[in-house]
Design a protein around this motif. Structure first.
Motif, PDB file in Angstrom:
ATOM      1  N   ILE A   1       0.831  -1.211   0.000  1.00 19.22           N
ATOM      2  CA  ILE A   1       0.000   0.000   0.000  1.00 19.22           C
ATOM      3  C   ILE A   1       0.863   1.257   0.000  1.00 19.22           C
ATOM      4  O   ILE A   1       0.557   2.249  -0.674  1.00 19.22           O
ATOM      5  CB  ILE A   1      -0.948   0.001   1.213  1.00 19.22           C
ATOM      6  CG1 ILE A   1      -1.776  -1.291   1.244  1.00 19.22           C
ATOM      7  CG2 ILE A   1      -1.864   1.220   1.166  1.00 19.22           C
ATOM      8  CD1 ILE A   1      -2.582  -1.514  -0.001  1.00 19.22           C
ATOM      9  N   ASP A   2       1.959   1.242   0.739  1.00 15.94           N
ATOM     10  CA  ASP A   2       2.801   2.446   0.819  1.00 15.94           C
ATOM     11  C   ASP A   2       3.331   2.834  -0.551  1.00 15.94           C
ATOM     12  O   ASP A   2       3.338   4.018  -0.925  1.00 15.94           O
ATOM     13  CB  ASP A   2       3.961   2.206   1.794  1.00 15.94           C
ATOM     14  CG  ASP A   2       3.484   2.061   3.223  1.00 15.94           C
ATOM     15  OD1 ASP A   2       2.366   2.558   3.515  1.00 15.94           O
ATOM     16  OD2 ASP A   2       4.199   1.458   4.034  1.00 15.94           O
TER      17      ASP A   2
ATOM     18  N   VAL B   1       0.509   4.276  -2.695  1.00 17.50           N
ATOM     19  CA  VAL B   1       0.175   5.658  -2.318  1.00 17.50           C
ATOM     20  C   VAL B   1       1.241   6.615  -2.826  1.00 17.50           C
ATOM     21  O   VAL B   1       0.952   7.694  -3.347  1.00 17.50           O
ATOM     22  CB  VAL B   1       0.018   5.775  -0.789  1.00 17.50           C
ATOM     23  CG1 VAL B   1      -0.110   7.239  -0.370  1.00 17.50           C
ATOM     24  CG2 VAL B   1      -1.198   4.989  -0.327  1.00 17.50           C
TER      25      VAL B   1
ATOM     26  N   ARG C   1      -0.680   8.745  -5.648  1.00 15.35           N
ATOM     27  CA  ARG C   1      -1.241   9.971  -5.060  1.00 15.35           C
ATOM     28  C   ARG C   1      -0.886  11.217  -5.887  1.00 15.35           C
ATOM     29  O   ARG C   1      -1.766  12.072  -6.136  1.00 15.35           O
ATOM     30  CB  ARG C   1      -0.763  10.119  -3.608  1.00 15.35           C
ATOM     31  CG  ARG C   1      -1.402  11.307  -2.883  1.00 15.35           C
ATOM     32  CD  ARG C   1      -0.860  11.429  -1.455  1.00 15.35           C
ATOM     33  NE  ARG C   1      -1.513  12.507  -0.739  1.00 15.35           N
ATOM     34  CZ  ARG C   1      -2.624  12.389  -0.046  1.00 15.35           C
ATOM     35  NH1 ARG C   1      -3.230  11.216   0.009  1.00 15.35           N
ATOM     36  NH2 ARG C   1      -3.152  13.422   0.578  1.00 15.35           N
TER      37      ARG C   1
ATOM     38  N   THR D   1      -3.027  11.355  -8.929  1.00 17.13           N
ATOM     39  CA  THR D   1      -4.416  11.665  -8.554  1.00 17.13           C
ATOM     40  C   THR D   1      -4.599  13.153  -8.310  1.00 17.13           C
ATOM     41  O   THR D   1      -5.575  13.767  -8.768  1.00 17.13           O
ATOM     42  CB  THR D   1      -4.804  10.880  -7.290  1.00 17.13           C
ATOM     43  OG1 THR D   1      -4.624   9.486  -7.525  1.00 17.13           O
ATOM     44  CG2 THR D   1      -6.260  11.157  -6.927  1.00 17.13           C
TER      45      THR D   1
ATOM     46  N   LEU E   1      -6.714  -0.348  -2.173  1.00 16.91           N
ATOM     47  CA  LEU E   1      -6.387   1.074  -1.918  1.00 16.91           C
ATOM     48  C   LEU E   1      -7.527   1.929  -2.475  1.00 16.91           C
ATOM     49  O   LEU E   1      -8.018   1.671  -3.576  1.00 16.91           O
ATOM     50  CB  LEU E   1      -5.074   1.480  -2.600  1.00 16.91           C
ATOM     51  CG  LEU E   1      -4.729   2.972  -2.527  1.00 16.91           C
ATOM     52  CD1 LEU E   1      -4.474   3.405  -1.079  1.00 16.91           C
ATOM     53  CD2 LEU E   1      -3.508   3.299  -3.383  1.00 16.91           C
ATOM     54  N   ASN E   2      -7.943   2.916  -1.693  1.00 18.55           N
ATOM     55  CA  ASN E   2      -9.000   3.831  -2.128  1.00 18.55           C
ATOM     56  C   ASN E   2      -8.599   5.261  -1.714  1.00 18.55           C
ATOM     57  O   ASN E   2      -8.603   5.600  -0.539  1.00 18.55           O
ATOM     58  CB  ASN E   2     -10.324   3.446  -1.488  1.00 18.55           C
ATOM     59  CG  ASN E   2     -11.497   4.290  -2.044  1.00 18.55           C
ATOM     60  OD1 ASN E   2     -12.588   4.224  -1.543  1.00 18.55           O
ATOM     61  ND2 ASN E   2     -11.283   5.068  -3.091  1.00 18.55           N
ATOM     62  N   LEU E   3      -8.210   6.057  -2.716  1.00 21.45           N
ATOM     63  CA  LEU E   3      -7.909   7.478  -2.504  1.00 21.45           C
ATOM     64  C   LEU E   3      -9.131   8.284  -2.928  1.00 21.45           C
ATOM     65  O   LEU E   3      -9.514   8.253  -4.106  1.00 21.45           O
ATOM     66  CB  LEU E   3      -6.685   7.910  -3.321  1.00 21.45           C
ATOM     67  CG  LEU E   3      -5.355   7.271  -2.934  1.00 21.45           C
ATOM     68  CD1 LEU E   3      -4.271   7.711  -3.895  1.00 21.45           C
ATOM     69  CD2 LEU E   3      -4.975   7.643  -1.509  1.00 21.45           C
TER      70      LEU E   3
ATOM     71  N   TYR F   1      -6.952  14.623  -0.162  1.00 20.84           N
ATOM     72  CA  TYR F   1      -7.193  13.248  -0.560  1.00 20.84           C
ATOM     73  C   TYR F   1      -6.911  12.337   0.641  1.00 20.84           C
ATOM     74  O   TYR F   1      -5.831  12.432   1.266  1.00 20.84           O
ATOM     75  CB  TYR F   1      -6.299  12.856  -1.732  1.00 20.84           C
ATOM     76  CG  TYR F   1      -6.736  13.470  -3.040  1.00 20.84           C
ATOM     77  CD1 TYR F   1      -7.645  12.812  -3.875  1.00 20.84           C
ATOM     78  CD2 TYR F   1      -6.272  14.710  -3.431  1.00 20.84           C
ATOM     79  CE1 TYR F   1      -8.055  13.382  -5.068  1.00 20.84           C
ATOM     80  CE2 TYR F   1      -6.673  15.286  -4.617  1.00 20.84           C
ATOM     81  CZ  TYR F   1      -7.576  14.624  -5.440  1.00 20.84           C
ATOM     82  OH  TYR F   1      -7.983  15.179  -6.620  1.00 20.84           O
ATOM     83  N   GLU F   2      -7.896  11.479   0.949  1.00 22.48           N
ATOM     84  CA  GLU F   2      -7.771  10.596   2.103  1.00 22.48           C
ATOM     85  C   GLU F   2      -7.723   9.144   1.636  1.00 22.48           C
ATOM     86  O   GLU F   2      -8.354   8.762   0.632  1.00 22.48           O
ATOM     87  CB  GLU F   2      -8.963  10.795   3.053  1.00 22.48           C
ATOM     88  CG  GLU F   2      -9.066  12.198   3.624  1.00 22.48           C
ATOM     89  CD  GLU F   2     -10.245  12.333   4.568  1.00 22.48           C
ATOM     90  OE1 GLU F   2     -10.942  11.304   4.775  1.00 22.48           O
ATOM     91  OE2 GLU F   2     -10.466  13.455   5.079  1.00 22.48           O
ATOM     92  N   ASP F   3      -6.956   8.350   2.344  1.00 20.49           N
ATOM     93  CA  ASP F   3      -6.872   6.905   2.085  1.00 20.49           C
ATOM     94  C   ASP F   3      -7.906   6.223   2.981  1.00 20.49           C
ATOM     95  O   ASP F   3      -7.713   6.097   4.194  1.00 20.49           O
ATOM     96  CB  ASP F   3      -5.449   6.427   2.400  1.00 20.49           C
ATOM     97  CG  ASP F   3      -5.290   4.941   2.098  1.00 20.49           C
ATOM     98  OD1 ASP F   3      -6.243   4.326   1.568  1.00 20.49           O
ATOM     99  OD2 ASP F   3      -4.220   4.391   2.417  1.00 20.49           O
TER     100      ASP F   3
ATOM    101  N   PRO G   1     -10.913   0.516   1.291  1.00 22.01           N
ATOM    102  CA  PRO G   1     -11.277   0.219  -0.106  1.00 22.01           C
ATOM    103  C   PRO G   1     -12.504  -0.689  -0.169  1.00 22.01           C
ATOM    104  O   PRO G   1     -12.669  -1.593   0.663  1.00 22.01           O
ATOM    105  CB  PRO G   1     -10.030  -0.470  -0.656  1.00 22.01           C
ATOM    106  CG  PRO G   1      -9.345  -1.036   0.529  1.00 22.01           C
ATOM    107  CD  PRO G   1      -9.619  -0.120   1.669  1.00 22.01           C
TER     108      PRO G   1
END
Length: 721
Positions: A97-98, A101, A105, A108, A127-129, A136-138, A141
């Protein structure tokens, strides 16, 4: 029994006036024609406005569809960038995930996406941004395995548009348009996928700004997905049956609905809403139609005003026609002719009970008054003759030439001095023609101006003669002879020039003796004596510079100033001038720097005079810069011109004085504001301007108080240097 007076009164009351008899038919006709015309033109205007409105609606619809395509392309571009970013397939497969992102990110944020979902090969989100306000928040998902577009992407399906698929997804509180693409691993197999989405309301806002209209998105059932119309979206929804009608109509026309929102009428034009070439609903473009009603009302008001003007015009024409067809008017004409011939005993004697009767009575009354006033006019005429005689006596006593002219430039009155001047000018046709042009354009002489006529100098001033209502009767022009004053000025300039030349000899001798004392007796002089000799040398140098400036200015005034042209290296001249001022600058703790291009600057010009220009500019900068400040000289070649900048961090010049610094002998308030004794004649910049312009160059000064001054000199570059 009715008396004649009563009978005349009754006739006047019931007898129609001539205006009524002549103009009534015209007025009735114009009222009917104007009413029909207003109706027809109003209908034509309404049809034209509706046509223009429909065209604007079509253009907005086209712009809206183009905007949707543009947004789709931007989403696809961002999606491709994410899919093909190095390391993304491995991060999805390992669910790092890191790394996801860190890589996704920035894409995005730059693409202004509303939502990004990364999922594995089973459709489970990893992952959901999502965009919250401006950040923008993580978030957690979602499971997207049930999405049709996700299933197609994981199975590596493809269609005419490729392997990316679009889908409309409703969440608990929002609706998104998503585009989904598969992500392949190193072996070519699917490791997962990425879905980028945009909030329908945000998409509607973007499309609305591009189309300059209100926008509504409808799904396949007619429900509102998002809109930019004012108020709620209840009245924007379309029934299932009407959706079918709209779909059929789109095959051969552009369907339009009329709705009312918040009391404002709208027309909405519908067209297919497509993503990835698949129709997912309708897009409606709406514009308010209330301005059409306003324009029709405005047109009707203008036509009514036109009708009113036409009505008044016809009424006036009717009155004129009434006068031309009446018989009694002949008597009035005959009487006026007799009176015009001098027979003031003639009267009209017309007593008809209409307007002409009133006119005749009034005319006879005015004739009686005319006889009475005639005697008064004769008395006033005699008084005017006396006043004219007194005015001519006053004009004759004035020594200057005084002319009184009418608005056409013709002389109507002049004194003896003006008569003598005209007699002299008439012997010289060209000069006399210039004089007549002055009279024809007397309004240009509101301020005193100097003119040369027949080798004489005149200060000319014209004063308008106005009535109380500002009606122009003419001008009074005064020619004040200033020949003696001009000649005295020329004699003064010649005297100054002669004195300057004569002063050079004793000045040169005095400076030579002082220099000789310094050379021969310098070792034996005390420190104070050496200081006195040094100050004497500096004072004599300043005096010599002032005398040279006076001589050069006298040459300019007498049109004898000239420069000699020869090819020389301007870079060497600038280095020498700056080097000569290095010691004086160091003594006052000033930094003096020179910046030149790598190639030498060659020009055609007078090295001596241009050296004076740069010597004076550096002297000024040195004189008005406080200790610890800086003076900088820059040289460059720009647009086939050598451009030299002399800048300082000195006291600066006030804005109201900048325009006058190049005037002869002008020393403004800033002349005493510097840290040194900057006494001078105010001729340095005046001479510099004439020297630079004699080389077909230009000089410009810009300054700011307590900030500094920049002087720019531009000179033509020798092309063979």
């Amino acid at each position: 029994m009715v008396s004649k007076t009563q009978e005349r009164h009754l006739l006047r009351r019931f007898y129609p006036g001539i205006n009524a008899r002549v103009t009534a038919p015209f007025l009735v006709t114009i009222v009917v024609i104007a009413g029909i015309g207003v109706y027809i033109v109003t209908q034509l205007v309404a049809g034209s406005l509706q046509e223009r409105f429909s065209n604007q609606l079509m253009e907005s619809s086209q712009a809206a569809n183009n905007s949707v395509v543009m947004v789709e392309e931007e989403l696809l571009s961002a999606l491709r960038l994410m899919v093909y970013t190095n390391g993304v397939p491995e991060a999805i497969e390992t669910q790092n995930i890191d790394d996801l992102v860190r890589w996704l990110r920035p894409i995005t944020i730059n693409a202004h996406l509303d939502d990004v979902i990364v999922f594995n090969r089973t459709g489970q989100g990893i992952l959901n941004l999502t965009k919250k306000d401006s950040n923008y928040e993580d978030v957690t998902p979602p499971d997207v395995s049930g999405w049709m577009s996700v299933g197609q992407a994981l199975l590596l399906d493809s269609d005419a548009q490729g392997d990316k698929f679009a889908e409309l997804v409703r969440t608990s509180d929002q609706i998104y348009f998503y585009i989904v693409a598969p992500v392949r691993g190193a072996d070519g197999g699917v490791v997962g996928g990425i879905s980028v989405g945009m909030d329908v309301d945000n998409l509607a806002t973007i499309v609305s700004s591009q189309a300059v209209s209100s926008i509504v998105f409808l799904d396949s059932t007619g429900q509102v997905l998002g809109h930019t119309f004012p108020g709620t979206d209840v009245s924007l929804a379309v029934s299932q049956a009407h959706m079918g009608e709209l779909s059929v109509q789109m095959h051969y026309t552009s369907p339009v609905d009329k709705v009312a929102l918040g009391g404002t009428p709208y027309q909405i034009l519908y067209s297919p809403l497509r993503l990835r070439s698949q129709q997912i609903g309708l897009i409606g473009v709406g514009l308010p139609t209330n301005y059409i009603v306003e324009r029709i009302s405005t047109s009707r008001d203008r036509l009514s005003l036109l009708f009113a003007v036409l009505f008044v015009t016809v009424a006036l024409l009717g009155l004129v026609a009434a006068h031309t067809i009446t018989g009694p008017i002949r008597r009035l004409v005959d009487t006026t002719r007799a009176i015009r011939g001098g027979d003031l005993s003639k009267r009209v004697g017309l007593h008809t009970p209409d307007e002409l009767g009133e006119l005749a009575t009034s005319f006879d009354h005015m004739t009686n008054q005319l006889v009475e006033r005639n005697a008064q006019v004769e008395s006033l005429y005699l008084q005017q003759l006396e006043e004219t005689a007194r005015r001519e006596a006053v004009l004759s006593s004035i020594g200057d030439a005084v002319l009184v002219i009418n608005p056409k430039g013709r002389i109507i009155l002049k004194n003896e001095s003006a008569t003598r001047l005209l007699e002299t000018l008439e012997t010289a046709p060209r000069i006399y023609e210039s004089f007549k042009q002055l009279c024809l354009h007397a309004e240009l002489l509101a301020e005193p101006r100097m003119f040369t006529l027949d080798n004489c100098y005149f200060n000319v001033l014209a004063t308008p003669v106005l009535l109380r209502d500002n009606t122009l009767l003419g001008h009074v022009i005064v020619f004040h002879d200033i020949t003696a004053l001009i000649q005295s000025e020329e004699l003064k300039d010649q005297l100054i020039l002669q004195m300057s030349h004569e002063l050079r000899t004793p000045l040169t001798a005095a400076r030579g003796y002082v220099d000789l004392v310094g050379m021969l007796e310098g070792q034996r002089l005390s420190e104070a004596g050496g200081s006195y000799v040094s100050k004497a040398t500096e004072s004599l140098s300043s005096l010599e510079r002032m005398i040279n400036q006076v001589i050069d200015v006298s040459a300019i005034i007498s049109n004898r100033f000239s420069v000699s042209h020869s090819q020389f290296n301007l870079s060497i001249l600038l280095r020498k001038t700056v080097r000569d001022w290095q010691d004086a600058s160091a003594q006052r703790n000033l930094s003096l720097d020179l910046t030149l291009p790598s190639d030498d600057i060659w020009i055609e010009g007078d090295e001596h005079y241009l050296g004076q220009v740069f010597e004076h500019l550096i002297r000024n900068a040195w004189s008005y810069t406080l200790p610890g400040g800086s003076v900088e000289v820059y040289g460059s070649i720009q647009d086939s011109k050598a451009t030299i900048y002399v800048t300082d961090s000195g006291t600066g010049i006030a804005p109201d004085e900048v325009e006058r610094v190049f005037d002869r002998m002008y020393r403004g308030r800033s002349a005493d504001a510097g840290p040194t004794d900057a006494r001078g004649l105010g001729l340095g910049l005046y001479l510099s301007k004439h020297i630079v312009e004699a080389h077909h160059g230009s000089i410009l000064l810009e300054s700011k108080v307590n900030y500094g001054t920049v002087v720019t000199v531009a000179l033509p570059v020798d092309g063979h240097g």
